[in-house]
Design a protein around this motif. Structure first.
Motif, PDB file in Angstrom:
ATOM      1  N   PRO A   1       0.834  -1.145  -0.128  1.00  0.00           N
ATOM      2  CA  PRO A   1      -0.059   0.015   0.048  1.00  0.00           C
ATOM      3  C   PRO A   1       0.867   1.285  -0.077  1.00  0.00           C
ATOM      4  O   PRO A   1       0.474   2.303  -0.572  1.00  0.00           O
ATOM      5  CB  PRO A   1      -0.960  -0.118   1.270  1.00  0.00           C
ATOM      6  CG  PRO A   1      -0.801  -1.465   1.501  1.00  0.00           C
ATOM      7  CD  PRO A   1       0.521  -2.278   1.249  1.00  0.00           C
ATOM      8  N   PHE A   2       1.928   1.225   0.699  1.00  0.00           N
ATOM      9  CA  PHE A   2       2.732   2.378   0.662  1.00  0.00           C
ATOM     10  C   PHE A   2       3.755   2.630  -0.556  1.00  0.00           C
ATOM     11  O   PHE A   2       3.637   3.876  -1.052  1.00  0.00           O
ATOM     12  CB  PHE A   2       3.786   2.165   1.832  1.00  0.00           C
ATOM     13  CG  PHE A   2       5.037   3.267   1.955  1.00  0.00           C
ATOM     14  CD1 PHE A   2       4.623   4.580   2.280  1.00  0.00           C
ATOM     15  CD2 PHE A   2       6.257   3.124   1.493  1.00  0.00           C
ATOM     16  CE1 PHE A   2       5.668   5.654   2.641  1.00  0.00           C
ATOM     17  CE2 PHE A   2       7.099   3.848   1.534  1.00  0.00           C
ATOM     18  CZ  PHE A   2       6.875   5.333   2.069  1.00  0.00           C
ATOM     19  N   LYS A   3       3.966   1.679  -1.187  1.00  0.00           N
ATOM     20  CA  LYS A   3       4.829   1.475  -2.427  1.00  0.00           C
ATOM     21  C   LYS A   3       3.537   2.020  -3.515  1.00  0.00           C
ATOM     22  O   LYS A   3       4.063   2.957  -4.727  1.00  0.00           O
ATOM     23  CB  LYS A   3       5.247   0.067  -3.045  1.00  0.00           C
ATOM     24  CG  LYS A   3       6.366  -0.003  -1.885  1.00  0.00           C
ATOM     25  CD  LYS A   3       6.781  -1.518  -2.316  1.00  0.00           C
ATOM     26  CE  LYS A   3       7.971  -1.926  -1.695  1.00  0.00           C
ATOM     27  NZ  LYS A   3       8.458  -3.205  -1.810  1.00  0.00           N
ATOM     28  N   ALA A   4       2.405   1.721  -3.384  1.00  0.00           N
ATOM     29  CA  ALA A   4       1.348   2.237  -4.347  1.00  0.00           C
ATOM     30  C   ALA A   4       1.015   3.472  -4.396  1.00  0.00           C
ATOM     31  O   ALA A   4       0.902   4.326  -5.417  1.00  0.00           O
ATOM     32  CB  ALA A   4       0.026   1.155  -4.185  1.00  0.00           C
ATOM     33  N   VAL A   5       1.194   4.114  -3.143  1.00  0.00           N
ATOM     34  CA  VAL A   5       0.961   5.595  -3.109  1.00  0.00           C
ATOM     35  C   VAL A   5       2.054   6.125  -3.592  1.00  0.00           C
ATOM     36  O   VAL A   5       2.051   7.204  -4.226  1.00  0.00           O
ATOM     37  CB  VAL A   5       0.808   6.042  -1.482  1.00  0.00           C
ATOM     38  CG1 VAL A   5       1.087   7.660  -1.276  1.00  0.00           C
ATOM     39  CG2 VAL A   5      -0.310   5.610  -0.843  1.00  0.00           C
ATOM     40  N   LEU A   6       3.410   5.809  -3.354  1.00  0.00           N
ATOM     41  CA  LEU A   6       4.425   6.368  -4.260  1.00  0.00           C
ATOM     42  C   LEU A   6       4.551   6.475  -5.414  1.00  0.00           C
ATOM     43  O   LEU A   6       4.675   7.284  -6.261  1.00  0.00           O
ATOM     44  CB  LEU A   6       5.667   5.551  -3.529  1.00  0.00           C
ATOM     45  CG  LEU A   6       6.454   5.832  -2.349  1.00  0.00           C
ATOM     46  CD1 LEU A   6       7.522   4.884  -1.912  1.00  0.00           C
ATOM     47  CD2 LEU A   6       6.609   7.279  -1.829  1.00  0.00           C
ATOM     48  N   ARG A   7       4.181   5.076  -6.177  1.00  0.00           N
ATOM     49  CA  ARG A   7       3.883   5.046  -7.707  1.00  0.00           C
ATOM     50  C   ARG A   7       2.993   5.861  -8.271  1.00  0.00           C
ATOM     51  O   ARG A   7       3.189   6.669  -9.010  1.00  0.00           O
ATOM     52  CB  ARG A   7       3.728   3.604  -7.874  1.00  0.00           C
ATOM     53  CG  ARG A   7       4.922   2.613  -7.559  1.00  0.00           C
ATOM     54  CD  ARG A   7       4.338   1.193  -8.500  1.00  0.00           C
ATOM     55  NE  ARG A   7       3.370   0.495  -7.770  1.00  0.00           N
ATOM     56  CZ  ARG A   7       3.537  -0.311  -6.700  1.00  0.00           C
ATOM     57  NH1 ARG A   7       4.778  -0.585  -6.422  1.00  0.00           N
ATOM     58  NH2 ARG A   7       2.628  -1.022  -6.440  1.00  0.00           N
ATOM     59  N   ALA A   8       1.678   6.300  -7.338  1.00  0.00           N
ATOM     60  CA  ALA A   8       0.665   7.015  -7.909  1.00  0.00           C
ATOM     61  C   ALA A   8       1.331   8.575  -8.118  1.00  0.00           C
ATOM     62  O   ALA A   8       1.002   9.339  -8.980  1.00  0.00           O
ATOM     63  CB  ALA A   8      -0.368   7.060  -7.009  1.00  0.00           C
TER      64      ALA A   8
ATOM     65  N   MET B   1       4.612   9.383  -8.186  1.00  0.00           N
ATOM     66  CA  MET B   1       5.523   9.611  -9.042  1.00  0.00           C
ATOM     67  C   MET B   1       5.422   9.437 -10.401  1.00  0.00           C
ATOM     68  O   MET B   1       6.158   9.843 -11.176  1.00  0.00           O
ATOM     69  CB  MET B   1       6.845   8.543  -8.625  1.00  0.00           C
ATOM     70  CG  MET B   1       7.574   8.673  -7.159  1.00  0.00           C
ATOM     71  SD  MET B   1       8.697   7.351  -6.779  1.00  0.00           S
ATOM     72  CE  MET B   1       9.232   7.914  -5.146  1.00  0.00           C
ATOM     73  N   ARG B   2       4.388   9.025 -10.755  1.00  0.00           N
ATOM     74  CA  ARG B   2       3.889   8.791 -12.021  1.00  0.00           C
ATOM     75  C   ARG B   2       3.612  10.250 -12.638  1.00  0.00           C
ATOM     76  O   ARG B   2       3.972  10.239 -14.024  1.00  0.00           O
ATOM     77  CB  ARG B   2       2.341   8.203 -12.336  1.00  0.00           C
ATOM     78  CG  ARG B   2       2.124   8.017 -13.426  1.00  0.00           C
ATOM     79  CD  ARG B   2       0.660   7.234 -13.576  1.00  0.00           C
ATOM     80  NE  ARG B   2       0.651   5.761 -12.868  1.00  0.00           N
ATOM     81  CZ  ARG B   2       0.107   5.682 -11.757  1.00  0.00           C
ATOM     82  NH1 ARG B   2      -1.206   6.637 -11.351  1.00  0.00           N
ATOM     83  NH2 ARG B   2      -0.104   4.319 -11.016  1.00  0.00           N
ATOM     84  N   HIS B   3       3.500  11.234 -11.965  1.00  0.00           N
ATOM     85  CA  HIS B   3       3.254  12.540 -12.467  1.00  0.00           C
ATOM     86  C   HIS B   3       4.240  13.649 -12.038  1.00  0.00           C
ATOM     87  O   HIS B   3       4.344  14.787 -12.524  1.00  0.00           O
ATOM     88  CB  HIS B   3       1.899  13.143 -12.330  1.00  0.00           C
ATOM     89  CG  HIS B   3       0.893  12.273 -12.808  1.00  0.00           C
ATOM     90  ND1 HIS B   3       0.494  11.887 -13.910  1.00  0.00           N
ATOM     91  CD2 HIS B   3       0.039  11.477 -12.068  1.00  0.00           C
ATOM     92  CE1 HIS B   3      -0.577  11.062 -14.016  1.00  0.00           C
ATOM     93  NE2 HIS B   3      -0.907  10.760 -12.852  1.00  0.00           N
ATOM     94  N   ALA B   4       5.271  13.254 -11.523  1.00  0.00           N
ATOM     95  CA  ALA B   4       6.271  13.925 -10.665  1.00  0.00           C
ATOM     96  C   ALA B   4       7.821  13.763 -11.151  1.00  0.00           C
ATOM     97  O   ALA B   4       8.056  12.687 -11.263  1.00  0.00           O
ATOM     98  CB  ALA B   4       6.277  13.829  -9.177  1.00  0.00           C
ATOM     99  N   GLY B   5       8.498  15.000 -11.325  1.00  0.00           N
ATOM    100  CA  GLY B   5       9.899  14.960 -11.573  1.00  0.00           C
ATOM    101  C   GLY B   5      10.448  14.916 -10.201  1.00  0.00           C
ATOM    102  O   GLY B   5      11.726  14.491 -10.137  1.00  0.00           O
ATOM    103  N   ALA B   6       9.645  15.491  -9.308  1.00  0.00           N
ATOM    104  CA  ALA B   6      10.362  15.670  -7.902  1.00  0.00           C
ATOM    105  C   ALA B   6       9.449  15.294  -6.810  1.00  0.00           C
ATOM    106  O   ALA B   6       8.259  15.825  -7.037  1.00  0.00           O
ATOM    107  CB  ALA B   6      11.202  16.924  -7.536  1.00  0.00           C
ATOM    108  N   LEU B   7       9.495  14.667  -5.805  1.00  0.00           N
ATOM    109  CA  LEU B   7       8.630  14.450  -5.028  1.00  0.00           C
ATOM    110  C   LEU B   7       9.165  14.743  -3.527  1.00  0.00           C
ATOM    111  O   LEU B   7      10.106  14.246  -3.028  1.00  0.00           O
ATOM    112  CB  LEU B   7       8.174  13.022  -4.888  1.00  0.00           C
ATOM    113  CG  LEU B   7       7.054  12.554  -4.017  1.00  0.00           C
ATOM    114  CD1 LEU B   7       5.784  13.295  -4.355  1.00  0.00           C
ATOM    115  CD2 LEU B   7       6.781  10.872  -3.886  1.00  0.00           C
ATOM    116  N   ARG B   8       8.486  15.724  -2.609  1.00  0.00           N
ATOM    117  CA  ARG B   8       8.649  16.118  -1.236  1.00  0.00           C
ATOM    118  C   ARG B   8       7.853  14.954  -0.525  1.00  0.00           C
ATOM    119  O   ARG B   8       6.622  15.072  -0.410  1.00  0.00           O
ATOM    120  CB  ARG B   8       8.540  17.450  -1.026  1.00  0.00           C
ATOM    121  CG  ARG B   8       8.794  17.889   0.562  1.00  0.00           C
ATOM    122  CD  ARG B   8       8.327  19.301   0.502  1.00  0.00           C
ATOM    123  NE  ARG B   8       8.114  19.840   1.878  1.00  0.00           N
ATOM    124  CZ  ARG B   8       7.122  19.556   2.811  1.00  0.00           C
ATOM    125  NH1 ARG B   8       5.905  19.022   2.376  1.00  0.00           N
ATOM    126  NH2 ARG B   8       7.107  20.120   3.946  1.00  0.00           N
TER     127      ARG B   8
END
Length: 300
Positions: free
Chosen positions: A64-71, A73-80
């Motif tokens: 579930p945590f990885k799914a949130v990251l993937r969702a 990062m799919r649209h981000a070049g950088a994620l805070r």
């Protein structure tokens, strides 16, 4: 946009959202995230967000945590990652209790960090961990070794009355003057944040007088640092300015651009010379600005 969109990953989950309804054992629905009492919020804070359950995450192999990251990062070049210390521990408040009654809950730090690093590599997304203030020993070094960037904020580089020189900033980091939870540069100069603390009953007028005196001293220290780094030409008139001069705002960013940090973020509010900050930490019912989220719990 060589990097692309810079997005923000919240520290918790909305209790009325589909992720909470469908989350299974990975969602701790009977708890809320917050912070314990501190000098900035004597009753603590309840952010109204639901945490992941470390036990449930282990059962589901962190999916579930990885799914949130993937969702994200799919649209981000950088994620805070907001409140990145949540990868190691979070302050839980049981339903029906106040923030005074909460406690810290440990998370599988190494496994979560490995998950972030793996998803970042797959999606080719830069990850910045918000690690402001006092963090658990070794936390930032461990995070940086995993490939994440630290979060360096100009306001928090005033140590023992001296502003840290540009060369002393961490290289593996993103640097910025301020954040949405902190005063804008112009607001900081005129003590707008101090005035709001009084208006929202988070400080007395007596306390505010002392804070304004401290701020006047800090303004001089700021100017000394900018001039010492040759980011601002010496001019004694700056210290008496009722509003932060444009030259000083530019000099702050010139100062930050001289650091070895890999990324420099410029807040739109500062570029436009805005006085009001986006979010005023404190109870959402006591101020018309922002919500209850505070940057200060990151220092606990």
């Amino acid at each position: 946009m060589r990097i692309g969109l810079y997005l923000d990953l919240a520290v918790g989950i909305s209790p009325d959202g589909s992720a909470c309804w469908q989350g299974g054992p990975a969602i701790a629905r009977a708890a809320r995230i917050g912070c314990p009492p501190d000098p900035f919020s004597t009753q603590g804070q309840d952010w109204g967000l639901v945490p992941f359950s470390p036990v449930g995450l282990a059962v589901e192999r962190l999916e579930p945590f990885k799914a949130v990251l993937r969702a994200n990062m799919r649209h981000a070049g950088a994620l805070r990652i907001d409140h990145a210390m949540g990868l190691q521990r979070l302050y839980w408040i049981p339903d029906g209790n106040t923030a005074v009654d909460g406690a810290y809950v440990a998370y599988p730090f190494r496994e979560l960090l490995e998950g972030v690093a793996a998803e970042s590599w797959i999606s080719q997304t830069i990850v910045i961990g918000e690690d402001l203030g006092t963090v658990p020993p070794g936390f930032t070094d461990t995070m940086v070794r995993a490939g994440l960037l630290s979060y360096q904020v100009f306001y928090f580089s005033n140590e023992d009355g001296v502003w840290r020189a540009p060369h002393a900033y961490r290289r593996e980091a993103m640097v910025c003057a301020s954040t949405h939870d902190l005063p804008t540069l112009r607001g900081w100069w005129i003590c707008n944040d101090v005035n709001w603390r009084v208006k929202s009953a988070r400080a007395t007028e007596t306390e505010a007088v002392i804070q304004r005196q401290d701020r006047k001293r800090d303004r001089k220290r700021l100017l000394d640092a900018l001039m010492g780094a040759q980011a601002l030409k010496p001019d004694p008139s700056y210290i008496e300015a009722s509003e932060m001069p444009d030259d000083v705002i530019v000099a702050v960013h010139r100062f930050l651009a001289a650091t070895p940090c890999r990324l420099l973020a410029v807040q739109l509010d500062d570029a436009l010379g805005t006085v009001e900050q986006a979010n005023l930490p404190g109870p959402s019912t006591s101020t018309p600005i922002g919500g209850a989220r505070s940057p200060f719990p990151s220092r606990i």
